[in-house]
Design a protein around this motif. Structure first.
Motif, PDB file in Angstrom:
ATOM      1  N   SER A 202       0.874  -1.158   0.000  1.00 52.55           N
ATOM      2  CA  SER A 202       0.000   0.000   0.000  1.00 52.55           C
ATOM      3  C   SER A 202       0.919   1.219   0.000  1.00 52.55           C
ATOM      4  O   SER A 202       1.672   1.441   0.950  1.00 52.55           O
ATOM      5  N   ILE A 203       0.889   1.986  -1.089  1.00 51.84           N
ATOM      6  CA  ILE A 203       1.784   3.118  -1.268  1.00 51.84           C
ATOM      7  C   ILE A 203       0.964   4.400  -1.229  1.00 51.84           C
ATOM      8  O   ILE A 203       0.011   4.553  -1.994  1.00 51.84           O
ATOM      9  N   GLN A 204       1.338   5.297  -0.320  1.00 51.68           N
ATOM     10  CA  GLN A 204       0.679   6.605  -0.260  1.00 51.68           C
ATOM     11  C   GLN A 204       1.500   7.585  -1.075  1.00 51.68           C
ATOM     12  O   GLN A 204       2.711   7.714  -0.875  1.00 51.68           O
ATOM     13  N   ILE A 205       0.838   8.258  -1.996  1.00 52.30           N
ATOM     14  CA  ILE A 205       1.485   9.254  -2.842  1.00 52.30           C
ATOM     15  C   ILE A 205       0.836  10.597  -2.523  1.00 52.30           C
ATOM     16  O   ILE A 205      -0.359  10.793  -2.759  1.00 52.30           O
ATOM     17  N   ASP A 206       1.632  11.484  -1.939  1.00 49.62           N
ATOM     18  CA  ASP A 206       1.136  12.807  -1.549  1.00 49.62           C
ATOM     19  C   ASP A 206       1.564  13.825  -2.588  1.00 49.62           C
ATOM     20  O   ASP A 206       2.751  13.939  -2.912  1.00 49.62           O
ATOM     21  N   CYS A 207       0.594  14.567  -3.099  1.00 50.79           N
ATOM     22  CA  CYS A 207       0.835  15.609  -4.092  1.00 50.79           C
ATOM     23  C   CYS A 207       0.674  16.950  -3.392  1.00 50.79           C
ATOM     24  O   CYS A 207      -0.415  17.279  -2.914  1.00 50.79           O
ATOM     25  N   TRP A 208       1.756  17.694  -3.298  1.00 52.62           N
ATOM     26  CA  TRP A 208       1.799  18.947  -2.533  1.00 52.62           C
ATOM     27  C   TRP A 208       1.834  20.136  -3.468  1.00 52.62           C
ATOM     28  O   TRP A 208       2.428  20.078  -4.536  1.00 52.62           O
ATOM     29  N   GLY A 209       1.225  21.246  -3.038  1.00 50.96           N
ATOM     30  CA  GLY A 209       1.278  22.475  -3.807  1.00 50.96           C
ATOM     31  C   GLY A 209       1.120  23.687  -2.918  1.00 50.96           C
ATOM     32  O   GLY A 209       0.589  23.594  -1.818  1.00 50.96           O
ATOM     33  N   LYS A 210       1.593  24.823  -3.428  1.00 51.64           N
ATOM     34  CA  LYS A 210       1.364  26.082  -2.709  1.00 51.64           C
ATOM     35  C   LYS A 210      -0.115  26.421  -2.722  1.00 51.64           C
ATOM     36  O   LYS A 210      -0.614  27.091  -1.836  1.00 51.64           O
ATOM     37  N   THR A 211      -0.806  25.947  -3.767  1.00 49.93           N
ATOM     38  CA  THR A 211      -2.248  26.142  -3.884  1.00 49.93           C
ATOM     39  C   THR A 211      -2.902  24.777  -4.044  1.00 49.93           C
ATOM     40  O   THR A 211      -2.245  23.796  -4.425  1.00 49.93           O
ATOM     41  N   TYR A 212      -4.194  24.725  -3.778  1.00 43.56           N
ATOM     42  CA  TYR A 212      -4.922  23.475  -3.974  1.00 43.56           C
ATOM     43  C   TYR A 212      -4.873  23.059  -5.437  1.00 43.56           C
ATOM     44  O   TYR A 212      -4.731  21.877  -5.756  1.00 43.56           O
ATOM     45  N   LEU A 213      -4.935  24.025  -6.349  1.00 42.39           N
ATOM     46  CA  LEU A 213      -4.898  23.720  -7.781  1.00 42.39           C
ATOM     47  C   LEU A 213      -3.595  23.030  -8.159  1.00 42.39           C
ATOM     48  O   LEU A 213      -3.608  22.050  -8.909  1.00 42.39           O
TER      49      LEU A 213
ATOM     50  N   ALA B  35      -1.079  17.946  -9.910  1.00 44.63           N
ATOM     51  CA  ALA B  35      -0.071  16.895  -9.716  1.00 44.63           C
ATOM     52  C   ALA B  35      -0.744  15.548  -9.463  1.00 44.63           C
ATOM     53  O   ALA B  35      -0.311  14.519  -9.995  1.00 44.63           O
ATOM     54  N   SER B  36      -1.824  15.541  -8.682  1.00 47.03           N
ATOM     55  CA  SER B  36      -2.513  14.270  -8.396  1.00 47.03           C
ATOM     56  C   SER B  36      -3.152  13.695  -9.660  1.00 47.03           C
ATOM     57  O   SER B  36      -3.160  12.480  -9.856  1.00 47.03           O
ATOM     58  N   ARG B  37      -3.657  14.541 -10.529  1.00 45.89           N
ATOM     59  CA  ARG B  37      -4.237  14.064 -11.785  1.00 45.89           C
ATOM     60  C   ARG B  37      -3.164  13.469 -12.688  1.00 45.89           C
ATOM     61  O   ARG B  37      -3.402  12.470 -13.376  1.00 45.89           O
ATOM     62  N   GLU B  38      -1.974  14.072 -12.697  1.00 45.02           N
ATOM     63  CA  GLU B  38      -0.875  13.530 -13.490  1.00 45.02           C
ATOM     64  C   GLU B  38      -0.470  12.148 -12.971  1.00 45.02           C
ATOM     65  O   GLU B  38      -0.236  11.224 -13.753  1.00 45.02           O
ATOM     66  N   VAL B  39      -0.396  11.996 -11.643  1.00 42.77           N
ATOM     67  CA  VAL B  39      -0.054  10.704 -11.045  1.00 42.77           C
ATOM     68  C   VAL B  39      -1.116   9.671 -11.405  1.00 42.77           C
ATOM     69  O   VAL B  39      -0.803   8.555 -11.837  1.00 42.77           O
TER      70      VAL B  39
ATOM     71  N   VAL C 147      -3.020  16.596  -1.764  1.00 44.60           N
ATOM     72  CA  VAL C 147      -3.956  15.574  -2.204  1.00 44.60           C
ATOM     73  C   VAL C 147      -3.222  14.253  -2.038  1.00 44.60           C
ATOM     74  O   VAL C 147      -2.136  14.069  -2.589  1.00 44.60           O
ATOM     75  N   SER C 148      -3.781  13.349  -1.229  1.00 42.93           N
ATOM     76  CA  SER C 148      -3.160  12.051  -0.958  1.00 42.93           C
ATOM     77  C   SER C 148      -3.872  10.962  -1.744  1.00 42.93           C
ATOM     78  O   SER C 148      -5.099  10.879  -1.714  1.00 42.93           O
ATOM     79  N   LEU C 149      -3.088  10.138  -2.408  1.00 46.35           N
ATOM     80  CA  LEU C 149      -3.601   9.000  -3.160  1.00 46.35           C
ATOM     81  C   LEU C 149      -2.994   7.739  -2.561  1.00 46.35           C
ATOM     82  O   LEU C 149      -1.788   7.701  -2.302  1.00 46.35           O
ATOM     83  N   THR C 150      -3.807   6.723  -2.346  1.00 45.33           N
ATOM     84  CA  THR C 150      -3.293   5.439  -1.874  1.00 45.33           C
ATOM     85  C   THR C 150      -3.505   4.410  -2.977  1.00 45.33           C
ATOM     86  O   THR C 150      -4.617   4.257  -3.471  1.00 45.33           O
ATOM     87  N   PHE C 151      -2.407   3.734  -3.336  1.00 43.79           N
ATOM     88  CA  PHE C 151      -2.453   2.712  -4.371  1.00 43.79           C
ATOM     89  C   PHE C 151      -2.087   1.367  -3.789  1.00 43.79           C
ATOM     90  O   PHE C 151      -1.161   1.261  -2.963  1.00 43.79           O
ATOM     91  N   ALA C 152      -2.804   0.330  -4.190  1.00 43.43           N
ATOM     92  CA  ALA C 152      -2.414  -1.048  -3.915  1.00 43.43           C
ATOM     93  C   ALA C 152      -1.581  -1.475  -5.117  1.00 43.43           C
ATOM     94  O   ALA C 152      -2.094  -1.546  -6.243  1.00 43.43           O
ATOM     95  N   ILE C 153      -0.304  -1.759  -4.878  1.00 42.81           N
ATOM     96  CA  ILE C 153       0.596  -2.097  -5.972  1.00 42.81           C
ATOM     97  C   ILE C 153       1.118  -3.518  -5.752  1.00 42.81           C
ATOM     98  O   ILE C 153       1.701  -3.824  -4.717  1.00 42.81           O
TER      99      ILE C 153
END
Length: 117
Positions: free
Chosen positions: A53-64, A69-73, A107-113
């Motif tokens: 279970s991999i958590q991928i956190d997409c950080w930004g100065k703004t929510y946008l 970044a989360s959409r690209e991932v 924006v945090s995404l969790t993937f089962a890999i």
């Protein structure tokens, strides 16, 4: 899997990608990854595949910035199969809810890999 995943995402997103947490002063947007759990599926004849279970956190100065970044991932990783990765499934997505205007947005995404070692 760790190196493969980092190379895969680094080629697909328009910001730095790293394992672990970012340091003060790093530029954003930024993608950070951490393993939340992992287990091996044993067979009678071999050590079998791993699933993490991999958590991928997409950080930004703004929510946008964080959302882009989360959409690209998600575009590259959701349903992915290739290299050491047998399958990648998105299992959760969460937004940060800070009321502090100076805080980074996440924006945090969790993937089962499932992968081969």
């Amino acid at each position: 899997m760790e190196e493969y995943l980092q190379v895969l995402l680094s080629a697909a997103v328009n910001c730095p990608v790293k394992w672990g947490y970012f340091e003060d002063g790093e530029t954003m947007p930024l993608v950070s990854m951490s393993r939340m759990s992992g287990r091996r599926y044993h067979t009678l004849n071999s050590k079998g595949l791993m699933q993490g279970s991999i958590q991928i956190d997409c950080w930004g100065k703004t929510y946008l910035q964080a959302m882009i970044a989360s959409r690209e991932v998600r575009t590259v990783l959701e349903g992915y199969s290739g290299g050491t990765i047998v399958s990648a499934r998105l299992t959760a997505a969460r937004d940060s809810n800070s009321t502090d205007a100076s805080a980074a947005h996440r924006v945090s995404l969790t993937f089962a890999i499932t992968y081969r070692e």
